[in-house]
Design a protein around this motif. Sequence first.
Motif, PDB file in Angstrom:
ATOM      1  N   UNK A 111       0.829  -1.209   0.000  1.00 24.38           N
ATOM      2  CA  UNK A 111       0.000   0.000   0.000  1.00 24.38           C
ATOM      3  C   UNK A 111       0.862   1.258   0.000  1.00 24.38           C
ATOM      4  N   UNK A 112       1.931   1.266   0.777  1.00 20.47           N
ATOM      5  CA  UNK A 112       2.748   2.484   0.863  1.00 20.47           C
ATOM      6  C   UNK A 112       3.549   2.735  -0.405  1.00 20.47           C
ATOM      7  N   UNK A 121      -7.113  -2.116   1.441  1.00 28.76           N
ATOM      8  CA  UNK A 121      -6.252  -3.153   2.000  1.00 28.76           C
ATOM      9  C   UNK A 121      -6.783  -3.497   3.384  1.00 28.76           C
ATOM     10  N   UNK A 122      -7.006  -4.773   3.637  1.00 30.47           N
ATOM     11  CA  UNK A 122      -7.378  -5.266   4.960  1.00 30.47           C
ATOM     12  C   UNK A 122      -6.186  -6.041   5.504  1.00 30.47           C
ATOM     13  N   UNK A 123      -5.656  -5.589   6.626  1.00 31.11           N
ATOM     14  CA  UNK A 123      -4.468  -6.206   7.232  1.00 31.11           C
ATOM     15  C   UNK A 123      -4.862  -6.798   8.582  1.00 31.11           C
ATOM     16  N   UNK A 235      -7.481   6.105   4.537  1.00 27.46           N
ATOM     17  CA  UNK A 235      -8.842   5.901   4.045  1.00 27.46           C
ATOM     18  C   UNK A 235      -8.968   4.642   3.201  1.00 27.46           C
ATOM     19  N   UNK A 236      -7.837   4.033   2.854  1.00 28.13           N
ATOM     20  CA  UNK A 236      -7.849   2.773   2.090  1.00 28.13           C
ATOM     21  C   UNK A 236      -7.465   1.573   2.945  1.00 28.13           C
ATOM     22  N   UNK A 289     -15.486  -5.808   5.413  1.00 30.30           N
ATOM     23  CA  UNK A 289     -14.328  -4.927   5.555  1.00 30.30           C
ATOM     24  C   UNK A 289     -13.789  -4.457   4.210  1.00 30.30           C
ATOM     25  N   UNK A 290     -13.986  -5.254   3.170  1.00 28.59           N
ATOM     26  CA  UNK A 290     -13.471  -4.896   1.857  1.00 28.59           C
ATOM     27  C   UNK A 290     -14.228  -3.732   1.233  1.00 28.59           C
ATOM     28  N   UNK A 291     -15.444  -3.490   1.696  1.00 27.85           N
ATOM     29  CA  UNK A 291     -16.262  -2.451   1.070  1.00 27.85           C
ATOM     30  C   UNK A 291     -16.831  -1.440   2.053  1.00 27.85           C
ATOM     31  N   UNK A 292     -17.047  -1.831   3.320  1.00 34.04           N
ATOM     32  CA  UNK A 292     -17.719  -0.959   4.273  1.00 34.04           C
ATOM     33  C   UNK A 292     -16.766  -0.012   4.971  1.00 34.04           C
TER      34      UNK A 292
END
Length: 303
Positions: A111-112, A121-123, A235-236, A289-292
């Motif tokens: 991401x960075x 990105x969900x970590x 925000x991502x 989590x991928x969309x909300x």
Amino acid sequence: MTDPTTGRLRVPGATLHYEVRGRGPLLLLIPGGTGGAASFDAVADDLAAEHTVATYDPRGLSRSPLDDPEAEQRVAEHADDAFRLLELLSPDEPARAFGASSGAIAALHLLTTRPERLVRVVAHEPPVVEVLPDAADHRALLARVRETLHARGLMPAMTEFAAGLAGEGGSRRPDPDPASHTDSAAPSGAGPALPPHAAARAERTMADLPYFLGRIVPRFMAYPPDLHRLAALSDRLVLAVGQDSPGELPHRSAAALAERLGTGLRHFPGGHTGLTTHPAAFGAHLRTALTGALTPAEAPHTP
């Protein structure tokens, strides 16, 4: 379970085995520990109802051999592998990505460095221990694990490592896990015979443990995330932890990162290995989590 389409991708220093299911916008699943692509078998089909789901064996693990088996490993190199898969599978549109444990660290770096390629990105529980106030204690843990591995061998070192991960959260079994650092499919003495597919997976997991503990763990858990860059991209980013893992080192690290970034935390079912222990519920939380957006209840947590 649907059989995925498989492929092989040449990257600098390695050849990656990858698997693809479904149709729609790309979702890249980045495994942690020794699990490889197989660690997502229980959730990939459901996720593929809305996405083109891709996962892979990280370089040096399972079916992704290194050109030089003794090569040192770097987070940046693993993140670049993920970027090359994005370029191959979604060249014209940005994608979503999920990473578990060490895979979550690779996702943070991706991401960075390549934010234009990602919309979310969900970590899940990245063990970025350098953000903790007691980071020096965890550097000492890594040194003990390294010394134990060299002096006494693999399983004593895994026991040392597991105890360090458990922290205040209790005892952690030192078995190898597909979703993170250890694998519930690994053999653990007498018991019913595993199906052929599970047996092969367990065999790969055990074979990969020395590489994971000796070369992935030291580099990934010493990784200092770029806090300024992550804050600008917050925000991502969704940081997630297990409901059952408070006090454990990966949970504490993710919570500390959220505190530093001023973001919230998603709480997923199970603990650090919730992907393995609660796959249906974990997959449902991941889809959200991928969309909300984060809710007010998911406020920053102090580790």
